[in-house]
Design a protein around this motif. Structure first.
Motif, short mmCIF file in Angstrom:
data_model
loop_
_atom_site.label_atom_id
_atom_site.label_comp_id
_atom_site.label_asym_id
_atom_site.label_seq_id
_atom_site.Cartn_x
_atom_site.Cartn_y
_atom_site.Cartn_z
N ARG A 195 0.82 -1.21 0.00
CA ARG A 195 0.00 0.00 0.00
C ARG A 195 0.86 1.26 0.00
N HIS A 196 2.01 1.21 0.67
CA HIS A 196 2.87 2.39 0.75
C HIS A 196 4.05 2.31 -0.21
N CYS A 197 4.03 1.32 -1.13
CA CYS A 197 5.08 1.20 -2.16
C CYS A 197 6.47 1.12 -1.53
N ARG A 198 6.64 0.26 -0.54
CA ARG A 198 7.92 0.12 0.15
C ARG A 198 8.53 -1.25 -0.11
N SER A 235 8.79 5.16 -5.97
CA SER A 235 7.75 6.04 -6.50
C SER A 235 6.55 5.21 -6.95
N GLU A 236 5.38 5.85 -6.94
CA GLU A 236 4.17 5.17 -7.40
C GLU A 236 4.27 4.77 -8.86
N GLU A 237 4.97 5.57 -9.66
CA GLU A 237 5.14 5.24 -11.08
C GLU A 237 5.96 3.97 -11.25
N GLU A 238 7.05 3.84 -10.48
CA GLU A 238 7.86 2.62 -10.57
C GLU A 238 7.07 1.41 -10.09
N PHE A 239 6.33 1.57 -8.99
CA PHE A 239 5.55 0.45 -8.49
C PHE A 239 4.52 0.00 -9.53
N ALA A 240 3.81 0.94 -10.15
CA ALA A 240 2.81 0.60 -11.15
C ALA A 240 3.45 -0.10 -12.34
N ARG A 241 4.65 0.34 -12.73
CA ARG A 241 5.34 -0.29 -13.86
C ARG A 241 5.74 -1.73 -13.52
N PRO A 281 11.06 3.46 0.40
CA PRO A 281 9.93 3.53 -0.53
C PRO A 281 10.41 3.71 -1.96
#
Length: 441
Positions: A242-245, A323-329, A321
């Motif tokens: 949830r926190h992209c960690r 970034s949300e962009e890296e996590f989504a990718r 953590p």
């Protein structure tokens, strides 16, 4: 409880549940990778924890830990492994203090000062007495998790246990709710929260005068004791997702047969660890219904997509953590690789075609119902009144193969040809096991 200690208790209880009384103390300790002294100390600690958490409960719950696991095989509605969740995150002083607070708030509303006085009177003499700040912190925590409610009105604030739901239910309604939670907790994943709710409802029924046997209208044979132990990691993993960690942990591969690795905190007893230090970005959690296993799917900068059996995770810590962009990718890439995975396989896609035979007798077609329920994205085509075809494209056949085999003579593999030949060879081998039995045996 310290993180390392909880890891050890998880592995201790898993082996105790699976092996029962099959191992001696020395064999058990060797298999776990600890000394006999540590074995005795851990077992004594678990028994003390169990007796503390079950104070005031029914007499039959006073069974020894190992005896309960060995002989209460069908009593899965109250799995002994579950009690670890009630104590894993609390220190001894917190456990006693919260118990006193909740007990005092069951019957009447009280202020923080009233509760501080109660704790001061009833806390064991060898434990420190809480100050008002500590009690207010405990009340804030209990209010956040919904265990107590703060009544309307000015200062000083008054609190009472949140028993409205249970108190407003009639006896029949409470029994119906208990039966519903009983079934759901034993059939759904994750299940720990359901077991905790079931335990609360059972205590409420006992308080109303019901005998425990009155509530046991369902009996289950719980196959996967370790499943609820592995759920301990779910919430840490979900929070990291949830926190992209990233997550850092020591991984003990089940294939190597190592069950536990202690932290080398004492230089006099330092030894080479059996596990492998891992750092991964958690992306998904997958549950395998066939074997009752949890898997963590993550991404490693060096190795790419990673798959871990959750029972091998120890010493988990949240990391830095991303970034949300890296996590989504990373998540999109993982989903593309797992698109045709029966569970977690990422091998070359293979098209599997199988013929299923409907039962000869009339009534429910359990074969068809099971294929429809468990067949995931596969397609079903009617072939005749007695058979139907099932087609699916999966990443490799190693994970779907046990599922096909479990249908026995009700399933015939048609494609691929090499998989059909493997099934033929396996069934011939099984047939040979029975040919050697003498008729006069």
């Amino acid at each position: 409880m310290a993180r390392e200690s909880f890891d050890k208790e998880i592995r201790f209880l898993r082996m105790l549940a699976l092996a029962g009384g099959a191992y001696s103390r020395q064999q058990f300790a060797d298999r776990l990778g600890i000394s006999v002294h540590t074995y005795d100390k851990t077992l004594r600690y678990l028994k003390e924890m169990l007796s503390t958490l079950q104070q005031g409960g029914p007499q039959e719950h006073g069974n020894e830990l190992s005896e309960g696991l060995r002989y209460n095989y069908y009593e899965s509605a109250d799995p002994l492994l579950l009690f670890l969740f009630r104590a894993k995150s609390l220190k001894e002083t917190e456990t006693i203090r919260l118990t006193l607070l909740l007990t005092a708030l069951q019957s009447q509303e009280r202020t923080a000062r009233d509760l501080q006085d109660i704790c001061s009177e009833q806390m064991p003499v060898d434990l420190p007495l809480p100050d008002e700040k500590t009690v207010r912190g405990d009340l804030k925590y209990l209010e956040e998790v919904g265990v107590i409610v703060r009544l309307s009105g000015g200062r000083p604030y008054r609190y009472i246990a949140a028993n409205d739901l249970i108190d407003r239910l009639s006896d029949d309604e409470l029994l119906d709710l208990f039966d519903y939670v009983d079934v759901i907790a034993n059939t759904q994943v994750p299940s720990v929260q359901g077991y905790l709710l079931r335990s609360t409802l059972k205590k409420a029924l006992i308080k109303r005068g019901y005998h425990p046997d009155t509530m046991e209208t369902h009996r289950y044979k719980y196959h996967y004791h370790s499943r609820i132990l592995d759920e301990a990691h779910l919430y840490t993993i979900f929070r990291a997702i949830r926190h992209c960690r990233r997550l850092h942990f020591l991984y003990l591969s089940p294939k190597k047969g190592k069950n536990y690795a202690s932290q080398n905190t004492n230089p006099l007893f330092e030894r080479e660890t059996e596990g492998v230090a891992q750092s991964t970005l958690p992306l998904r959690v997958v549950y395998d219904h066939q074997y009752g296993r949890w898997y963590l799917i993550g991404h490693s900068p060096r190795l790419g997509l990673m798959k871990f059996r959750m029972e091998g995770l120890t010493q988990i810590e949240e990391g830095e953590p991303v970034s949300e962009e890296e996590f989504a990718r990373r998540l999109a890439a993982a989903q593309a690789q797992l698109q045709h995975s029966w569970v977690t396989d990422t091998l070359r896609p293979v098209q599997v075609v199988a013929r299923f035979f409907n039962p000869d007798r009339s009534g429910a077609n359990f074969v068809r119902e099971r294929v429809e329920a468990q067949g995931q994205w596969g397609t079903i085509t009617e072939e005749s009144d007695s058979t139907f075809l099932y087609e699916i494209t999966v990443n490799g056949i190693y994970e779907i193969k046990p599922w096909l085999r479990s249908f026995g003579s009700s399933c015939e593999v048609l494609e691929p040809a090499w998989l059909r030949r493997e099934f033929i060879a396996e069934w011939k081998e099984i047939r040979n096991y029975y040919e050697s039995v003498r008729e006069d045996f």
